[in-house]
Design a protein around this motif. Sequence first.
Motif, short mmCIF file in Angstrom:
data_model
loop_
_atom_site.label_atom_id
_atom_site.label_comp_id
_atom_site.label_asym_id
_atom_site.label_seq_id
_atom_site.Cartn_x
_atom_site.Cartn_y
_atom_site.Cartn_z
N UNK A 13 78.17 -18.39 40.63
CA UNK A 13 78.60 -17.32 41.52
C UNK A 13 80.11 -17.15 41.51
N UNK A 14 80.83 -18.25 41.34
CA UNK A 14 82.28 -18.18 41.52
C UNK A 14 82.94 -19.41 40.90
N UNK A 15 84.13 -19.21 40.35
CA UNK A 15 84.95 -20.34 39.88
C UNK A 15 86.41 -20.02 40.18
N UNK A 16 87.08 -20.93 40.89
CA UNK A 16 88.48 -20.73 41.26
C UNK A 16 89.27 -21.98 40.87
N UNK A 17 90.59 -21.86 40.94
CA UNK A 17 91.45 -22.95 40.51
C UNK A 17 91.74 -23.97 41.59
N UNK A 39 68.15 -24.52 50.04
CA UNK A 39 67.32 -23.38 50.41
C UNK A 39 67.57 -22.26 49.41
N UNK A 40 66.61 -21.36 49.22
CA UNK A 40 66.90 -20.17 48.40
C UNK A 40 68.13 -19.44 48.93
N UNK A 41 69.05 -19.14 48.04
CA UNK A 41 70.32 -18.53 48.43
C UNK A 41 71.41 -19.54 48.74
N UNK A 42 71.05 -20.84 48.76
CA UNK A 42 72.04 -21.88 49.04
C UNK A 42 72.95 -22.14 47.86
N UNK A 43 74.08 -22.80 48.12
CA UNK A 43 75.10 -23.02 47.09
C UNK A 43 75.34 -24.50 46.79
N UNK A 62 87.14 -25.31 41.15
CA UNK A 62 86.11 -25.37 42.18
C UNK A 62 85.05 -24.37 41.74
N UNK A 63 83.87 -24.86 41.43
CA UNK A 63 82.81 -23.99 40.93
C UNK A 63 81.66 -23.93 41.92
N UNK A 64 81.09 -22.73 42.06
CA UNK A 64 80.01 -22.48 42.99
C UNK A 64 78.83 -21.90 42.23
N UNK A 65 77.67 -22.55 42.37
CA UNK A 65 76.43 -22.03 41.80
C UNK A 65 75.45 -21.76 42.94
N UNK A 66 74.61 -20.76 42.76
CA UNK A 66 73.71 -20.30 43.81
C UNK A 66 72.26 -20.45 43.37
N UNK A 121 82.96 -24.48 54.87
CA UNK A 121 82.37 -23.90 56.08
C UNK A 121 81.84 -22.50 55.82
N UNK A 122 82.62 -21.71 55.09
CA UNK A 122 82.18 -20.35 54.77
C UNK A 122 80.88 -20.37 53.97
N UNK A 123 80.81 -21.27 52.99
CA UNK A 123 79.62 -21.32 52.14
C UNK A 123 78.41 -21.90 52.87
N UNK A 124 78.65 -22.80 53.82
CA UNK A 124 77.53 -23.35 54.59
C UNK A 124 76.84 -22.25 55.40
#
Length: 252
Positions: free
Chosen positions: A220-224, A134-138, A239-243, A36-39
């Motif tokens: 952008x981010x990688x967590x366990x 979208x640009x800036x989307x994850x 859990x990996x996040x790319x932007x 939800x936060x990333x959306x």
Amino acid sequence: MTSSELWTRATADRYDAEETEMSSAAVLGPTLAFLTELAAGGRALEFAVGTGRVGVPLRESGVPVAGIELSEHMAAVLRRKIGEDRLPVAIGDMATTVVPGEFTLVYLVYNTISNLLTQDEQVECFRNAARHLTPGGRFVVELGVPPLRFLPPGQVAVPFDVSGHHLGFDTFDLVEQVLVSHHFTRDGDAGGYRRDNSRHRYAWPAELDLMARIAGLERERRVGDWDGSPFTEDSAKHISVWRKPEAAAGRA
């Protein structure tokens, strides 16, 4: 059609009953909060939406969700829970299927990118995610870390669950980078067991980062875990996040 294995009607019908722990509040709460936060108030697209374990509660929490699902049987189970008007689902593979519109979030949970059995298909999955963002989307992927360090010399199997109702272990083809998950599940009260197996292509975090770069995405981010705990050398998954960069106009 990709190399992914199709879920049968029987497997789809019993999926939710066999994944009650993964549908618990303890598991879903942090997952939904993270997504939800990333959306960020925009639309979300779930690749391999399945029976809607994550997609349905995410939609009910107020995030507009669409899905792509290869198995019509899995999608039929989802459709019993929520209408097409509230959570539209396109039947197709997650490497090439395109749905209308753009999204601030595309996500893949519970190791499902490993259902694509070749590196080329996994690269195309990243490109397809970038195409929808979208640009800036994850783009978010949840994936286990291959437990190869638990393989003694000459051994090819690693157990991941040993309980009174289920025995699960993975066997590894280290050359092809493919694992087979084997499941022996107690079937009713008769004392018998049902045997199932499925193939998966495992990938290392660094390999996924390279796939993301090919698709024009930046890590952008990688967590366990979904609770944001650090990713370390002992983490069983990530859990990996790319932007998608803001400057990337249009579709990838």
